[in-house]
Design an enzyme around this catalytic site. Structure first.
Site, PDB file in Angstrom:
ATOM      1  N   THR A   1       0.860  -1.184   0.000  1.00  0.00           N
ATOM      2  CA  THR A   1       0.000   0.000   0.000  1.00  0.00           C
ATOM      3  C   THR A   1       0.895   1.232   0.000  1.00  0.00           C
ATOM      4  O   THR A   1       1.750   1.377   0.870  1.00  0.00           O
ATOM      5  CB  THR A   1      -0.898   0.000   1.243  1.00  0.00           C
ATOM      6  OG1 THR A   1      -1.699  -1.182   1.237  1.00  0.00           O
ATOM      7  CG2 THR A   1      -1.810   1.226   1.264  1.00  0.00           C
TER       8      THR A   1
ATOM      9  N   LYS B   1      -6.711   1.237  -3.721  1.00  0.00           N
ATOM     10  CA  LYS B   1      -6.437   0.675  -2.400  1.00  0.00           C
ATOM     11  C   LYS B   1      -6.574   1.732  -1.318  1.00  0.00           C
ATOM     12  O   LYS B   1      -7.067   1.451  -0.209  1.00  0.00           O
ATOM     13  CB  LYS B   1      -5.031   0.074  -2.368  1.00  0.00           C
ATOM     14  CG  LYS B   1      -4.614  -0.524  -1.011  1.00  0.00           C
ATOM     15  CD  LYS B   1      -5.532  -1.663  -0.568  1.00  0.00           C
ATOM     16  CE  LYS B   1      -5.190  -2.211   0.819  1.00  0.00           C
ATOM     17  NZ  LYS B   1      -3.903  -2.907   0.891  1.00  0.00           N
TER      18      LYS B   1
ATOM     19  N   LYS C   1      -0.046   4.558   9.178  1.00  0.00           N
ATOM     20  CA  LYS C   1       0.576   4.741   7.867  1.00  0.00           C
ATOM     21  C   LYS C   1      -0.457   5.051   6.783  1.00  0.00           C
ATOM     22  O   LYS C   1      -0.337   6.042   6.052  1.00  0.00           O
ATOM     23  CB  LYS C   1       1.348   3.474   7.484  1.00  0.00           C
ATOM     24  CG  LYS C   1       1.876   3.473   6.044  1.00  0.00           C
ATOM     25  CD  LYS C   1       2.595   2.187   5.723  1.00  0.00           C
ATOM     26  CE  LYS C   1       1.704   0.979   5.619  1.00  0.00           C
ATOM     27  NZ  LYS C   1       0.894   0.962   4.361  1.00  0.00           N
TER      28      LYS C   1
END
Length: 314
Positions: A106, A182, A250
């Site tokens: 990701t 994503k 994150k």
């Protein structure tokens, strides 16, 4: 996979870089489908575990990628992906011309585009292919893959994609598109987990029977996949990390960076990010992301199952 397709895949060599809970399941799925799989991980014990199951192990990404038709990178972020490709003993040094690099991390779409350009300049293919489904789906070969790249990249990667995924969404030829899809998923996932943890902790504060709350909500309009999946961790008082708090520090951080660059307001994602940051600051960063419920309990005095326990990792 049909018998003929399985037979034709026997000569396909795949390197898997990253043998954590996701990467190991993906490697197992491809090996089970008849592909020749070699694995590398920064932790030697992970490589030994795969080798003990009949897989092949490598000492570096470069060793794993040598002569591979497909390299599948299952690391955390863009920085790690760049190291896998272009760092010391990186895969790009040994991949044969025409091989495909499948990036499952990701990351910011801009980073994916940069990595794709640098990879393709070497005569290699790059498939921007983040994944969803968790370790259980990885083990079954039933991941959802959100992929973008050239037709040649898809064609070369097909044996691995067929073995790893239940659904492969082909989202165009431009690297970065898969990454953007994503991030939309991660925005929703992070917000939904935060909402589920807020709700179950609020129910605890009201003195409700939490098992009954779970039973009622999962049969009602307020249910979500994340409520149904994460609240059982809270009910069990088990915060063993399946997906950690730091993952959403994150990922929601990337969402905020993307939104800021587009001058796009994302207040719900921003509020959720603050809760993940607070949980990480309270020592829960490596614990399961359902630990947000513990944070709400600490702030409010609500009593959760196992709430007297200290965070498992600091």
């Amino acid at each position: 996979m049909t018998p003929s397709a399985e037979h034709s895949s026997l000569a396909v060599s795949v390197a898997v870089i990253g043998l954590g809970s996701m990467g190991l399941g993906m490697a197992r799925s491809m090996k089970r489908a008849g592909l020749d799989v070699i694995g590398y991980d920064i932790t030697p014990a992970a490589v030994d575990r795969f080798a003990a199951e009949g897989g092949r192990g490598a000492a570096t990404p470069a060793d794993a990628a040598k002569d591979a038709d497909i390299v599948v990178s299952v690391v955390v972020n863009g920085e790690q992906t760049e190291t896998v490709l272009f760092g010391p003993q990186g895969a790009a040094d040994t991949m044969k011309p025409g091989a495909v690099f499948i990036s499952s991390a990701t990351m910011d779409p801009a980073i994916a585009r940069d990595l794709a350009g640098r990879t393709e300049a070497l005569g290699l293919h790059y498939l921007d292919a983040p994944i969803s489904g968790g370790a259980a789906k990885a083990a079954l070969g039933e991941l959802t893959i959100m992929a973008s790249g050239s037709g040649r990249a898809f064609d070369t990667a097909r044996p691995a994609l067929d073995a790893m995924a239940g659904k492969v969404y082909e989202l165009g030829e431009a690297a970065g598109t898969g990454a953007a899809f994503k991030m939309i998923n991660q925005l929703l996932a992070g917000v939904h987990i935060a909402a589920a943890c807020e709700a179950i902790s609020f129910a605890a504060k009201q003195g409700l029977d939490l098992d009954k709350v779970y039973q009622v909500i999962t049969a009602s309009a307020g249910n979500s996949w994340m409520f149904e999946n994460r609240v059982p961790h809270v009910l069990a008082g088990d915060y063993t990390p399946l997906s950690s708090i730091e993952i959403f520090v994150k990922d929601l951080g990337i969402v905020q960076d993307m939104a800021r660059s587009e001058r796009y307001p994302a207040p719900l994602a921003a509020a959720a990010l603050q809760m993940y940051l607070a949980a990480a600051g309270a020592g829960m960063g490596r614990d399961d992301d359902s630990s947000l419920a513990r944070l709400y309990a600490q702030l409010s005095g609500a009593q959760l199952p196992g709430s007297a326990k200290e965070p498992q990792s600091r």
